[in-house]
Design an enzyme around this catalytic site. Sequence first.
Site, short mmCIF file in Angstrom:
data_model
loop_
_atom_site.label_atom_id
_atom_site.label_comp_id
_atom_site.label_asym_id
_atom_site.label_seq_id
_atom_site.Cartn_x
_atom_site.Cartn_y
_atom_site.Cartn_z
N GLY A 14 9.87 85.76 -9.82
CA GLY A 14 9.62 87.14 -9.94
C GLY A 14 8.08 87.25 -9.67
O GLY A 14 7.50 88.34 -8.95
N CYS A 62 15.37 74.71 -13.59
CA CYS A 62 13.92 74.93 -13.05
C CYS A 62 12.93 75.36 -13.81
O CYS A 62 13.50 76.32 -14.56
CB CYS A 62 14.21 75.81 -11.76
SG CYS A 62 12.58 76.03 -10.92
N HIS A 93 14.60 69.59 -4.28
CA HIS A 93 14.36 70.84 -5.18
C HIS A 93 12.83 71.19 -5.10
O HIS A 93 12.42 72.33 -4.98
CB HIS A 93 14.40 70.27 -6.81
CG HIS A 93 14.12 71.23 -7.55
ND1 HIS A 93 15.49 72.29 -8.32
CD2 HIS A 93 13.05 72.07 -8.18
CE1 HIS A 93 14.78 73.04 -9.35
NE2 HIS A 93 13.52 72.80 -9.07
N GLU A 94 12.01 70.14 -5.01
CA GLU A 94 10.56 70.46 -4.87
C GLU A 94 10.17 70.98 -3.49
O GLU A 94 9.27 71.80 -3.32
CB GLU A 94 9.80 69.37 -5.31
CG GLU A 94 9.86 68.84 -6.64
CD GLU A 94 9.94 69.85 -7.67
OE1 GLU A 94 8.93 70.80 -7.35
OE2 GLU A 94 10.24 69.65 -8.54
N HIS A 122 10.67 74.67 -3.16
CA HIS A 122 9.73 75.24 -3.72
C HIS A 122 8.60 75.71 -2.60
O HIS A 122 8.01 76.76 -2.58
CB HIS A 122 8.87 74.53 -4.88
CG HIS A 122 9.75 74.96 -6.27
ND1 HIS A 122 9.93 76.21 -6.62
CD2 HIS A 122 10.37 73.98 -7.04
CE1 HIS A 122 10.35 75.96 -7.90
NE2 HIS A 122 10.75 74.90 -8.08
#
Length: 237
Positions: free
Chosen positions: A51, A153, A195-196, A199
């Site tokens: 968010g 996460c 995963h990183e 991001h």
Amino acid sequence: MNMRIKPLIALINQQSTTVRHFSYKNILTWYSGLVRPKPTKPPHKHIIQVGDPCLRAISKPVPTKDIETEEVQKLIAYLKHVCRKYDCYGLSAPQVGVPLRIFIMGLTQKALDKHFTKKEIAAKALKAIEPLVVINPEMKVTDYTKVVLEESCESVKGFCADVPRYMSVELKGYDEDGHTFSMNASGFTARIIQHEMDHLDAKLYTDIMDKKTLYCPHWQVVNERCGKVELPYGPFK
């Protein structure tokens, strides 16, 4: 004095300490709801949640000449601090509110033994990972075999889902001292890297998860405590 009021006053006097404590506590609770602390500025000492616009902003590269500057080194120190605080295996700069292409990862043998059973370690091909700061990472898939495992996460607090990831990758980048490096990774280490990297590219595991598998691993505790529980940060699995 009205005779009906006397017994009430006597009761209040008998329980004056309890009444004062109860009233003071209620006043503090009410007041704390009105007065809120000012939000901190990035880099945060906490992990931001889905968010927050920063998680959906593509991170910018760090100029190599700036790697050794106080600003970048301070950000790296913040990442290390927050990673230890929440017992993470990987953490990216966007997760502390800074959209720069930096992430850190690491998994000590102690943490491995603490968070995983021997069966999980064997099934997920887990192994300890030396702590590593990665700046301006570049990733290339070297084995396109897809492996589906449960993943969570720290920025999607309290939930997990099955996520497909590639088996092996090659990672290149700069370390915290500005030196270039490259490494090959497979299994769980490759999963953390992917995963990183997501991001840094403004993606979350929820974008590629099997939607039907999304769940809260603490749902039973929520029921046992009649909903009066705060969902904890869960380690990356």
